[in-house]
Structure formats: C-alpha cells, structure tokens
Design an enzyme around this catalytic site. Structure first.
Site: not given
Ligand code: CTP
Length: 400
Positions: A324, A342, A209, A338, A304-306, A287
């Site tokens: 954030f 979280k 991104n 969110k 995974p969601d950190i 490739k």
């Molecule tokens: N984050 C994280 N790990 C992930 C996704 C997000 O730690 N796999 C954390 C980001 O660093 C941020 C927060 O979660 O602090 C929210 O990230 P954001 O991109 O706004 O949200 P998403 O969880 O990705 O949800 P969505 O894409 O549906 O808005």
C-alpha cells in the site's frame, strides 16, 4: 470463510446430539448456511427450538407434514444443499441407509439425494462392534459415504471403547477441508500485515500512528474466505481477529518483520500495515523523568522495510507481493516511485490526508498500480476494497 456454501445437518437419536448444537454454532461461524433435519430419536435429546435458534433456520422433522412438504419437500432439502452431514449418525440410521429404507424424513432424504454425505457415527461400543453395524459401514463406505470417527473413550453408558462421536471442531475441520478444496485460493498460503507498529521510548511511552487495521484485517478475512491459508501479523488495533485466520500480535516493526520472515514461504503477501519508519535508538529501560527544564532529545534509527524485504527475499519471495502507499500529496507519482523502490508487484495507493478520513475511517479510494498501468477504483468500503483485491488475486493465479 464458507459464505454461500450450504450444509444439511441430520441429527439422529443419541446422547451425542447435544454436541450437534455446538457443531451448528461452529458451522454458522464459518459462514455456512445450515438447514437441519431432526429425527424422532434426535428430538428426544435436543429440542427443535434450540436447533432452529442456532441454525437460524426452520427445523424439518416430518415426512408427511403437509406444510413442510408443500414449502420444502425432501427432494428440495437434498437439492438445495452442497453437503449432507449426519451427526450423530445412529446405528439405526446407518442400517436404514445401507438397506435403502425410507420410512422417515431423514432416511427418505438420504435415499433421494445425489449430494456427498458425511456420516459421524455415535453409539455404544457393543453396537459399534456388532457385525451388522460393521457390514453396514462397509457398504456405505463402498458407496462413497465418508465416515468420520468414531473416537474411543468413556461413554455416557459407562462403557469404554470406540463409539464416541468426534468433537464438533474436528467435524467442522473436515467440512472446511471438503469445501476448501473447491475454493478459488485453496492450497495457497497468504501473509497479511495490518495495523500500526508501536516503537517504545521507555516502558510507558511509545511512538505510533493512527492506523486502525481495518483494511489489513478485511483483506486477511477476504483471502481466508476464498480458501487461502492465511496468517495475519498485526500491530495493536481494536479489530477482532478475523474468523479462520491465524493471527500473530506484535508491537514493533522488528517483531513484525521477524513474524513475516518466519511465515515464509507464502504465495501471496499483502503489506497493509502502517509500519513506523523509525524506532528510538536506545529505548530507556526505566521511565524518563523530568529532571530539569530541558526536554529529552530522542535519537531515532531506521526500521527495516518489511515490504522491500519480502519483495527481495530471493527463492523465498512470495509469488505475488502487494503493498500500500499512504500518501497525502502527489499520490500517484509518489506511489509509482514507491513501487519501483520497494520492488513489489502491485501497489494500492490511497490518500491518507486528514480531509480524506481514510486513516481510522471505513472507506478508501484506491489507485491500483501494476506493470500494466494504473486503475482508479471508485470510493469503496474497506471491506469492498478487500473483496475487489482478492478477486484480482484469484484472477492472477488463474492466469498463471
Ligand atoms: N512498509 C513496510 N515496512 C516499513 C515501512 C512501510 O512494510 N518499514 C510497507 C507498508 O506496509 C506499505 C508500504 O510499505 O505497504 C508503503 O508504506 P508507506 O507508509 O506508504 O511508505 P513508507 O515506506 O513509510 O515511505 P514514506 O513514509 O516516505 O511515504
């Protein structure tokens, strides 16, 4: 890291004076304001021009200089500093200090000061071992002067033994330790994530991104400046590693999670990274070729969601977990959901729609959400957001 703190460096006569130039450079990098006194002996080894260029300040040499005494007398030199460092401290200057002799600018300033003094001796091994020097050091130690070193090793005079000035990095670590103890976040450990992650498709392609890492890097720098022992886990960005911060460079979300978990326990976690939500299910080892007209179908799996993992880390949960929310619409409502989902303590919501210019830009408009409600912060630079957040973090720990 040490912005606003002032050091008066006294460079006395000795070949080790050349290392003091490096010490000035390192001190300046930490944000210290550095003023220097160069003794007559010191000026035989390094030039006033080199000292003043590196310290970005005038060099003081003469006790009886009419202009210096009028502009900045020896009393003001000592009053307008937080710490005096003598490096190198010659046997002669240490002897003068122990006896209270004041016959030049350095010794007069040292007699007149009520500020803490660190002395970094450097001399020939016989001079160091001489009973006179040892008695002088003993006297100075009893008066609260901190003596750093000396090291043992080969000397410029061809002899071997104790007497070598300790290396500039070590002196600067002592200075940081001295000031760090007084910093608002001294002793606190902080973990910050920053930048995008890159999820490989094959050896040459990835999904990612537009995150620049500016906000996360600015937060890590601000926390380190306030004295926190700060670790930054960063995806690929063009940002330089912030001074005084331990940086671990990673690429994928899984690597970011592993690095964060290895950094626990910490007091503060700030997740500012734009983590990819998905990775490619089975990364191609070679490739992917255009074998026919049908483009490949990419099957994805969830990353995974950190932030959520750190927020529910049980006894390892950081005291303060901050996330954030990157939103393009319904910013506050989505961000509140969110935060609940979280389980973090604070959430900083920002508009990342193309029109806002937030992603990659240098400004940010934050809606700050915690248990007490929502604060709408005015538009600020990302550096100002980092400063505002770290001030809030300091207040939070002061109240605890
Ligand atoms: N984050 C994280 N790990 C992930 C996704 C997000 O730690 N796999 C954390 C980001 O660093 C941020 C927060 O979660 O602090 C929210 O990230 P954001 O991109 O706004 O949200 P998403 O969880 O990705 O949800 P969505 O894409 O549906 O808005």
């Amino acid at each position: 890291m040490l912005h606003g703190k002032r050091v008066l460096l006294i460079i006395s006569g000795g070949i080790a004076a050349y290392k003091s130039l490096e010490l000035i450079r390192i001190m300046k990098k930490t944000g210290l304001t550095v003023r220097c006194i160069l003794t007559k002996g010191g000026a035989e080894f390094v030039t006033p021009l080199a000292v003043s260029s590196l310290s970005e300040n005038k060099v003081y040499k003469d006790l009886f200089s009419l202009t210096d005494e009028a502009e900045m007398g020896h009393i003001r030199l000592s009053r307008e500093t937080d710490l005096i460092v003598i490096a190198p401290a010659s046997a002669d200057l240490l002897a003068k200090m122990a006896q209270g002799i004041a016959d030049d600018l350095a010794s007069t300033t040292l007699l007149a000061t009520n500020k803490p003094v660190m002395a970094v001796p450097a001399m020939n091994v016989r001079m160091w071992e001489n009973a006179a020097t040892q008695e002088n050091l003993n006297t100075l130690h009893k008066r609260g002067i901190k003596i750093i070193g000396p090291d043992e090793g080969d000397m410029a005079c061809g002899e071997f033994g104790p007497g070598r000035m300790v290396e500039p990095e070590e002196i600067s670590a002592e200075i940081i330790k001295y000031f760090g103890d007084n910093s608002p976040l001294a002793g606190k450990k902080a973990l910050v994530t920053s930048g995008p992650t890159q999820e490989p498709i094959d050896p040459v392609r990835f999904i990612s991104n537009r995150s620049s890492g500016k906000q996360g890097h600015a937060i890590a720098a601000a926390l380190a400046r306030q004295g926190a022992i700060t670790k930054l886990v960063s995806g690929p960005t063009n940002q330089p590693d912030p001074a005084g911060v331990e940086v671990e460079h990673i690429e994928t979300a899984q690597e970011m999670l592993n690095a964060c978990q290895a950094a626990l326990p910490v007091d503060i976690a700030v997740c500012a990274a734009a983590v990819s939500d998905w990775h490619i299910n089975e990364e191609a080892k070679t490739k992917i070729k255009k074998t026919n007209d049908t483009p490949p179908t990419l099957r994805m799996a969830t990353n995974p969601d950190i932030l959520a993992t750190l927020s529910s880390a049980g006894k390892n949960r950081p005291t303060l977990v901050i996330g954030f929310a990157a939103e393009t619409d319904n910013i506050v409502a989505n961000a509140k959901n969110k935060r609940d989902k979280k389980g973090c303590d604070w959430l900083l919501a920002n508009d990342v729609s193309a029109e806002s210019g937030t992603f990659g830009g240098s400004k940010n408009t934050i809606h700050f959400i915690n248990d007490s409600g929502i604060e709408d912060w005015p538009e600020m630079t990302k550096k100002e957001v980092a400063e505002t957040l770290s001030e809030k973090i300091i207040r939070c720990f002061n109240e605890k």
